[in-house]
Design a protein around this motif. Structure first.
Motif, PDB file in Angstrom:
ATOM      1  N   ALA A 233       0.808  -1.339   0.013  1.00 49.83           N
ATOM      2  CA  ALA A 233       0.103  -0.079   0.005  1.00 49.83           C
ATOM      3  C   ALA A 233       0.816   1.085   0.152  1.00 49.83           C
ATOM      4  CB  ALA A 233      -0.822   0.001   1.289  1.00 49.83           C
ATOM      5  N   PHE A 234       2.091   1.144   0.339  1.00 45.67           N
ATOM      6  CA  PHE A 234       3.092   2.272   0.182  1.00 45.67           C
ATOM      7  C   PHE A 234       3.383   2.229  -1.144  1.00 45.67           C
ATOM      8  CE2 PHE A 234       6.802   4.744   0.598  1.00 45.67           C
ATOM      9  CZ  PHE A 234       6.948   5.479   1.599  1.00 45.67           C
ATOM     10  N   GLN A 235       3.057   3.258  -1.996  1.00 43.17           N
ATOM     11  CA  GLN A 235       3.384   3.530  -3.378  1.00 43.17           C
ATOM     12  C   GLN A 235       4.027   4.781  -3.371  1.00 43.17           C
ATOM     13  OE1 GLN A 235       2.205   1.541  -6.349  1.00 43.17           O
ATOM     14  NE2 GLN A 235       2.172   0.108  -4.565  1.00 43.17           N
ATOM     15  N   SER A 236       5.517   4.584  -3.534  1.00 40.19           N
ATOM     16  CA  SER A 236       6.281   6.110  -3.485  1.00 40.19           C
ATOM     17  C   SER A 236       6.592   6.335  -4.841  1.00 40.19           C
ATOM     18  CB  SER A 236       7.701   5.441  -2.682  1.00 40.19           C
ATOM     19  OG  SER A 236       8.568   6.487  -2.755  1.00 40.19           O
ATOM     20  N   ALA A 237       6.307   7.683  -4.871  1.00 44.37           N
ATOM     21  CA  ALA A 237       6.745   8.465  -6.354  1.00 44.37           C
ATOM     22  C   ALA A 237       8.115   8.962  -6.122  1.00 44.37           C
ATOM     23  CB  ALA A 237       5.891   9.594  -6.261  1.00 44.37           C
ATOM     24  N   ASN A 238       8.797   8.874  -4.988  1.00 37.99           N
ATOM     25  CA  ASN A 238      10.055   9.274  -4.796  1.00 37.99           C
ATOM     26  C   ASN A 238      11.279   8.215  -4.885  1.00 37.99           C
ATOM     27  OD1 ASN A 238       9.285  11.847  -4.556  1.00 37.99           O
ATOM     28  ND2 ASN A 238       8.774  11.503  -2.384  1.00 37.99           N
ATOM     29  N   MET A 239      10.822   6.924  -5.021  1.00 32.94           N
ATOM     30  CA  MET A 239      11.735   5.740  -5.161  1.00 32.94           C
ATOM     31  C   MET A 239      12.645   6.018  -6.451  1.00 32.94           C
ATOM     32  SD  MET A 239      12.710   3.313  -3.472  1.00 32.94           S
ATOM     33  CE  MET A 239      13.761   1.657  -3.630  1.00 32.94           C
ATOM     34  N   SER A 240      14.057   6.028  -5.983  1.00 28.59           N
ATOM     35  CA  SER A 240      14.911   6.109  -7.225  1.00 28.59           C
ATOM     36  C   SER A 240      14.873   4.777  -8.142  1.00 28.59           C
ATOM     37  CB  SER A 240      16.261   6.487  -6.722  1.00 28.59           C
ATOM     38  OG  SER A 240      17.183   6.220  -8.021  1.00 28.59           O
ATOM     39  N   ARG A 241      14.850   4.874  -9.464  1.00 27.72           N
ATOM     40  CA  ARG A 241      15.264   3.736 -10.356  1.00 27.72           C
ATOM     41  C   ARG A 241      16.393   3.405 -10.136  1.00 27.72           C
ATOM     42  NH1 ARG A 241      11.915   5.281 -15.581  1.00 27.72           N
ATOM     43  NH2 ARG A 241       9.630   5.427 -14.831  1.00 27.72           N
ATOM     44  N   LYS A 242      17.461   3.984  -9.465  1.00 26.21           N
ATOM     45  CA  LYS A 242      18.865   3.528  -9.139  1.00 26.21           C
ATOM     46  C   LYS A 242      18.875   2.094  -8.431  1.00 26.21           C
ATOM     47  CE  LYS A 242      23.254   4.967  -7.403  1.00 26.21           C
ATOM     48  NZ  LYS A 242      23.902   6.250  -6.570  1.00 26.21           N
ATOM     49  N   LEU A 243      19.806   1.322  -8.960  1.00 25.24           N
ATOM     50  CA  LEU A 243      19.870   0.073  -8.433  1.00 25.24           C
ATOM     51  C   LEU A 243      20.610   0.394  -6.848  1.00 25.24           C
ATOM     52  CD1 LEU A 243      20.607  -2.348 -11.115  1.00 25.24           C
ATOM     53  CD2 LEU A 243      18.544  -2.162  -9.876  1.00 25.24           C
ATOM     54  N   LEU A 244      20.147  -0.053  -5.788  1.00 27.52           N
ATOM     55  CA  LEU A 244      20.807  -0.018  -4.451  1.00 27.52           C
ATOM     56  C   LEU A 244      21.387  -1.279  -3.992  1.00 27.52           C
ATOM     57  CD1 LEU A 244      17.970   2.293  -3.099  1.00 27.52           C
ATOM     58  CD2 LEU A 244      20.208   2.915  -3.899  1.00 27.52           C
ATOM     59  N   PRO A 245      22.322  -1.106  -3.112  1.00 22.58           N
ATOM     60  CA  PRO A 245      22.689  -2.584  -2.530  1.00 22.58           C
ATOM     61  C   PRO A 245      21.526  -3.401  -1.825  1.00 22.58           C
ATOM     62  CG  PRO A 245      24.206  -0.713  -1.852  1.00 22.58           C
ATOM     63  CD  PRO A 245      22.987   0.096  -2.502  1.00 22.58           C
ATOM     64  N   LEU A 246      21.549  -4.780  -1.876  1.00 20.60           N
ATOM     65  CA  LEU A 246      20.493  -5.400  -1.595  1.00 20.60           C
ATOM     66  C   LEU A 246      21.194  -6.272  -0.578  1.00 20.60           C
ATOM     67  CD1 LEU A 246      17.943  -6.838  -1.582  1.00 20.60           C
ATOM     68  CD2 LEU A 246      18.398  -8.223  -3.433  1.00 20.60           C
ATOM     69  N   ILE A 247      20.719  -6.447   0.763  1.00 21.52           N
ATOM     70  CA  ILE A 247      21.235  -7.336   1.822  1.00 21.52           C
ATOM     71  C   ILE A 247      20.125  -8.424   2.363  1.00 21.52           C
ATOM     72  CG2 ILE A 247      20.661  -5.738   3.402  1.00 21.52           C
ATOM     73  CD1 ILE A 247      23.446  -6.560   4.871  1.00 21.52           C
ATOM     74  N   ASP A 248      20.427  -9.251   2.708  1.00 17.46           N
ATOM     75  CA  ASP A 248      19.640 -10.497   3.124  1.00 17.46           C
ATOM     76  C   ASP A 248      19.873 -10.451   4.643  1.00 17.46           C
ATOM     77  OD1 ASP A 248      18.118 -12.588   3.687  1.00 17.46           O
ATOM     78  OD2 ASP A 248      18.819 -14.163   2.643  1.00 17.46           O
ATOM     79  N   SER A 249      18.748  -9.970   5.469  1.00 20.41           N
ATOM     80  CA  SER A 249      18.916  -9.794   6.794  1.00 20.41           C
ATOM     81  C   SER A 249      18.279 -11.029   7.667  1.00 20.41           C
ATOM     82  CB  SER A 249      18.365  -8.714   7.219  1.00 20.41           C
ATOM     83  OG  SER A 249      17.135  -8.434   7.241  1.00 20.41           O
ATOM     84  N   GLY A 250      17.676 -11.843   7.000  1.00 14.92           N
ATOM     85  CA  GLY A 250      17.078 -13.122   7.675  1.00 14.92           C
ATOM     86  C   GLY A 250      15.661 -12.523   8.200  1.00 14.92           C
ATOM     87  N   TYR A 251      15.410 -12.125   9.418  1.00 10.26           N
ATOM     88  CA  TYR A 251      13.992 -11.972   9.852  1.00 10.26           C
ATOM     89  C   TYR A 251      13.879 -10.614  10.251  1.00 10.26           C
ATOM     90  CZ  TYR A 251      13.156 -16.891   9.142  1.00 10.26           C
ATOM     91  OH  TYR A 251      13.066 -18.020   8.694  1.00 10.26           O
ATOM     92  N   CYS A 252      14.982  -9.751  10.120  1.00  6.34           N
ATOM     93  CA  CYS A 252      14.860  -8.198  10.278  1.00  6.34           C
ATOM     94  C   CYS A 252      14.702  -8.165  11.973  1.00  6.34           C
ATOM     95  CB  CYS A 252      13.821  -7.479   9.404  1.00  6.34           C
ATOM     96  SG  CYS A 252      14.292  -7.426   7.769  1.00  6.34           S
ATOM     97  N   GLU A 253      15.392  -8.864  12.837  1.00  3.26           N
ATOM     98  CA  GLU A 253      15.158  -8.822  14.280  1.00  3.26           C
ATOM     99  C   GLU A 253      16.356  -8.502  14.835  1.00  3.26           C
ATOM    100  OE1 GLU A 253      13.192 -12.198  15.572  1.00  3.26           O
ATOM    101  OE2 GLU A 253      11.253 -11.509  14.394  1.00  3.26           O
ATOM    102  N   ALA A 254      17.647  -8.241  14.025  1.00  4.56           N
ATOM    103  CA  ALA A 254      18.910  -7.957  14.632  1.00  4.56           C
ATOM    104  C   ALA A 254      19.652  -7.177  13.806  1.00  4.56           C
ATOM    105  CB  ALA A 254      19.739  -9.495  14.885  1.00  4.56           C
ATOM    106  N   LEU A 255      19.042  -6.223  13.428  1.00  5.69           N
ATOM    107  CA  LEU A 255      19.676  -5.112  12.397  1.00  5.69           C
ATOM    108  C   LEU A 255      20.755  -4.402  13.241  1.00  5.69           C
ATOM    109  CD1 LEU A 255      16.824  -3.956  10.432  1.00  5.69           C
ATOM    110  CD2 LEU A 255      18.382  -5.752   9.951  1.00  5.69           C
ATOM    111  N   VAL A 256      20.815  -4.356  14.365  1.00  6.60           N
ATOM    112  CA  VAL A 256      21.903  -3.560  14.878  1.00  6.60           C
ATOM    113  C   VAL A 256      23.289  -3.843  14.844  1.00  6.60           C
ATOM    114  CG1 VAL A 256      20.591  -2.706  16.947  1.00  6.60           C
ATOM    115  CG2 VAL A 256      21.647  -4.965  17.176  1.00  6.60           C
TER     116      VAL A 256
END
Length: 359
Positions: A233-256
């Motif tokens: 539902a978040f439809q961002s008109a400002n999201m760049s088409r530039k490719l950004l680094p992609l990282i697999d964080s598991g379940y996003c519960e230890a991002l510190v």
């Protein structure tokens, strides 16, 4: 599907023209022809709902085009201001700690408008899914809580399956059926594993949901050229088409312990955090966007969530492919392309009607 208990029939759904601005059209209901026209859109029927209350100011309960309540109606409106009309004809509070039938949760307003909401033009969801919102019986009258004198009872609450002679919902429904009142209940939000249907007594019409052919589309675009369509539902008109680094964080519960600043973060849907809170964690850690991937249990089921940052929710198979991509290169990159509301799917959805009611 045909081997599942309670299965009646299924058919592939065709692509139609333009939750609830699309559901009637998806089901083949049109204002001046067919079943809606023959049934008078529920005119003269009183639907009683046992739920969390109702918001009488919601536009779905406008009474434009509504006739007065049937003469048999003897119910009451307990709001301390003039809130009831020819659409919302009754509202009773049966909760001791509450002061009125006013909906403090939103669920009752949702279920009653889905069942019998009047036509509301220009409805949308954060600018998406534009259309006319309408319930399935738009000319029926609504009574919240009070069930005396109604024709139909609609209940969207339940408990895990227990024997009917011990289940209060089943006993109450049986008493209503004896008095000629039709009872429809939700099958619950569990599944797809077996024995997860709620309100499955044979005298109740038990309704299970299916998907539709409409998406609020958000596409994960990878550095290798692959694209995987998800939903957000978040439809961002400002999201760049530039490719950004992609990282697999598991379940996003230890991002510190991870450097996700300026990156797109791949998150598994499982874990202790809700989908919404996973997005919050990514944003707090400096992540630019999130790709939420299903586990095997969720399969192809994705949700249109109001995320706090650019995101997309993809299926289990697509999530596996994205994860494999992150492991196949030392510098995985991606972006998210937001497509807005889209109708029609190369995988034609199937509408399944699940009923336990004996004729």
């Amino acid at each position: 599907m045909q081997n599942q208990p309670g299965f009646v029939s299924a058919r592939p759904q065709i692509v139609l023209q333009l939750h609830t601005t699309h559901s009637p059209s998806f089901l083949g209901l049109h204002k001046n022809v067919g079943l809606w026209n023959v049934s008078n859109s529920g005119k003269g029927v009183i639907i009683g709902l046992l739920d969390t209350g109702i918001n009488p100011k919601h536009p779905s309960f406008n009474d434009h085009g509504m006739p007065p309540p049937p003469a048999k109606w003897k119910g009451k409106c307990e709001f301390n201001y003039k809130a009831c009309n020819n659409k919302l004809i009754g509202a009773r509070n049966l909760v001791k700690r509450a002061k009125s039938p006013l909906d403090g949760d939103g669920h009752g307003t949702h279920t009653s408008s889905t069942a019998a909401g009047n036509f509301v033009d220009g409805a949308n969801f954060l600018g998406n899914a534009n259309g006319t919102a309408v319930g399935i019986a738009p000319r029926a009258h609504v009574a919240m809580y009070r069930v005396y004198g109604v024709d139909v009872i609609s209940i969207s609450v339940g408990v895990t399956a227990i024997p009917p002679y011990e289940e209060i919902m089943a006993i109450g429904a049986y008493r209503a059926i004896e008095k000629g009142i039709f009872v429809s209940c939700s099958a619950g939000n569990s599944g797809p594993s077996s024995a997860t249907i709620e309100n499955g007594s044979p005298w109740i019409l038990t309704v299970g949901a299916s998907s539709t052919d409409r998406k609020i589309s958000a596409v994960a675009v990878l550095g290798n050229g692959a694209e995987y369509e998800g939903e957000s539902a978040f439809q961002s008109a400002n999201m760049s088409r530039k490719l950004l680094p992609l990282i697999d964080s598991g379940y996003c519960e230890a991002l510190v312990s991870m450097d996700v600043r300026g990156k797109i973060v791949l998150c598994g849907i499982m874990g202790s955090l809700s989908v919404f809170k996973k997005g919050q964690e990514v944003k707090k850690a400096g992540g630019t966007a999130m790709i939420l991937r299903n586990e095997k249990e969720q399969g192809h089921t994705t949700f249109v969530t109001v995320h706090v940052l650019p995101a997309t929710h993809v299926s289990y198979i697509d999530g596996l492919k994205i994860r494999n991509y992150t492991e196949s290169t030392s510098t995985p990159v991606a972006t998210i392309s937001f497509k807005g509301t889209r109708i029609g799917d190369k995988h034609a959805p199937v509408v399944a009607y699940l009923t336990s009611m004996r004729q």
